[in-house]
Motif scaffolding. Structure first.
Motif, PDB file in Angstrom:
ATOM      1  N   ARG A 191      -7.902   4.912  -0.674  1.00 10.47           N
ATOM      2  CA  ARG A 191      -6.304   5.250  -0.617  1.00 10.47           C
ATOM      3  C   ARG A 191      -6.042   4.557   1.001  1.00 10.47           C
ATOM      4  O   ARG A 191      -6.407   5.020   2.186  1.00 10.47           O
ATOM      5  N   HIS A 192      -5.051   3.848   1.422  1.00 10.72           N
ATOM      6  CA  HIS A 192      -4.173   3.158   2.735  1.00 10.72           C
ATOM      7  C   HIS A 192      -4.191   3.854   3.019  1.00 10.72           C
ATOM      8  O   HIS A 192      -2.604   4.989   2.024  1.00 10.72           O
ATOM      9  N   LYS A 229       3.578   1.510   2.021  1.00 11.50           N
ATOM     10  CA  LYS A 229       3.207   2.804   1.054  1.00 11.50           C
ATOM     11  C   LYS A 229       2.187   3.276   2.513  1.00 11.50           C
ATOM     12  O   LYS A 229       1.427   3.156   3.374  1.00 11.50           O
ATOM     13  N   ALA A 230       2.518   4.948   2.915  1.00 11.39           N
ATOM     14  CA  ALA A 230       1.985   5.955   3.730  1.00 11.39           C
ATOM     15  C   ALA A 230       0.829   6.970   3.120  1.00 11.39           C
ATOM     16  O   ALA A 230       2.077   7.474   2.491  1.00 11.39           O
ATOM     17  N   LEU A 236      11.316   5.073  -3.254  1.00 12.29           N
ATOM     18  CA  LEU A 236      10.347   4.523  -3.953  1.00 12.29           C
ATOM     19  C   LEU A 236      10.217   5.742  -5.112  1.00 12.29           C
ATOM     20  O   LEU A 236      10.014   6.830  -5.673  1.00 12.29           O
ATOM     21  N   LEU A 237       8.967   6.601  -4.313  1.00 10.34           N
ATOM     22  CA  LEU A 237       8.121   7.240  -4.112  1.00 10.34           C
ATOM     23  C   LEU A 237       8.246   8.609  -2.929  1.00 10.34           C
ATOM     24  O   LEU A 237       7.751   8.243  -1.753  1.00 10.34           O
ATOM     25  N   TYR A 266       0.115  14.086   1.557  1.00 15.06           N
ATOM     26  CA  TYR A 266       1.314  12.599   0.869  1.00 15.06           C
ATOM     27  C   TYR A 266       0.909  12.217   0.519  1.00 15.06           C
ATOM     28  O   TYR A 266      -0.177  10.949   1.134  1.00 15.06           O
ATOM     29  N   GLU A 267       1.959  11.278   0.028  1.00  7.45           N
ATOM     30  CA  GLU A 267       1.762   9.566  -0.408  1.00  7.45           C
ATOM     31  C   GLU A 267       3.290   9.585  -0.218  1.00  7.45           C
ATOM     32  O   GLU A 267       4.214   9.898  -1.355  1.00  7.45           O
TER      33      GLU A 267
END
Length: 209
Positions: free
Chosen positions: A167-168, A188-189, A7-8, A116-117
């Motif tokens: 953030r997670h 998400k990471a 997704l991203l 990074y995300e």
């Protein structure tokens, strides 16, 4: 994990972007050139577009792949739906090309930090509820609260974050709006895409064993 969908894939390059333009080159021609080179369908062109904390370009193309860009005072965000490796290459190409075309002050040493995300949707047979028996016990209690039409309950998310992070660092979640029976998950990471895929597989192996 199977059928992963990116997704991203976001690369975050942190530095003082004003150092790029110490000569005071007009920004209008630079922004127009960026829009043309990467074929952005959405780009800043109205006065209000320049009154936000960032300047945003979206729905663009780099090497035949999707690309997005956000310019902040303290860095750049490069997005793709392929991998953070592509996003890194996109930002590198952007800075090298604009430096050459407009004589901007860019060197690789200018970028102080990279982060990074990564956001991925995928299928998984892992049931966190069934593997963690106490969660399964609690889910059964929730299901028993409604005798007329009991809804299936599940532990829909496992999330990790560092003690000092806002953030997670990693999530493993049921995909919103998708029936449980389809076994679609979202994660998400704050790591590169390739490492994120490895983390999902490692999580499945550890919890599923």
């Amino acid at each position: 994990m199977n059928k992963p969908e990116i997704l991203l894939a976001r690369s975050i390059w942190l530095f003082n972007t004003s150092e790029l333009n110490e000569r005071g080159v007009a920004l209008g021609p630079i922004y127009r050139a960026i829009q043309e080179r990467y074929r952005f369908l959405r780009y800043p062109h109205k006065p209000e577009d320049f009154m936000q904390s960032s300047v945003t370009f979206a729905d663009g193309e780099f090497d035949g792949l999707s690309a997005g860009l956000q310019i902040y005072a303290d860095g750049l965000l490069g997005d793709s739906k392929s991998s953070t490796t592509v996003s890194d290459r996109f930002l590198g190409d952007l800075l090298s090309w604009t430096a050459q075309e407009f004589r901007l002050n860019y060197t690789q040493d200018l970028v102080k930090t990279k982060a990074y995300e990564s956001q991925i949707v995928f299928s998984s047979e892992l049931s966190v509820r069934k593997k963690l028996k106490k969660l399964d016990q609690f889910a059964r209690i929730l299901e028993g609260l409604s005798s007329k039409d009991p809804a299936q309950q599940d532990a829909v998310a496992v999330m990790f974050r560092g003690d000092q992070l806002g953030r997670h660092s990693f999530t493993f979640e049921r995909r919103d709006g998708i029936p449980f029976s389809e076994n679609r998950y979202y994660s998400k990471a704050a790591v590169p895409t390739e490492k994120h895929l490895e983390l999902i597989e490692t999580f499945e192996q550890i919890i599923g064993s």
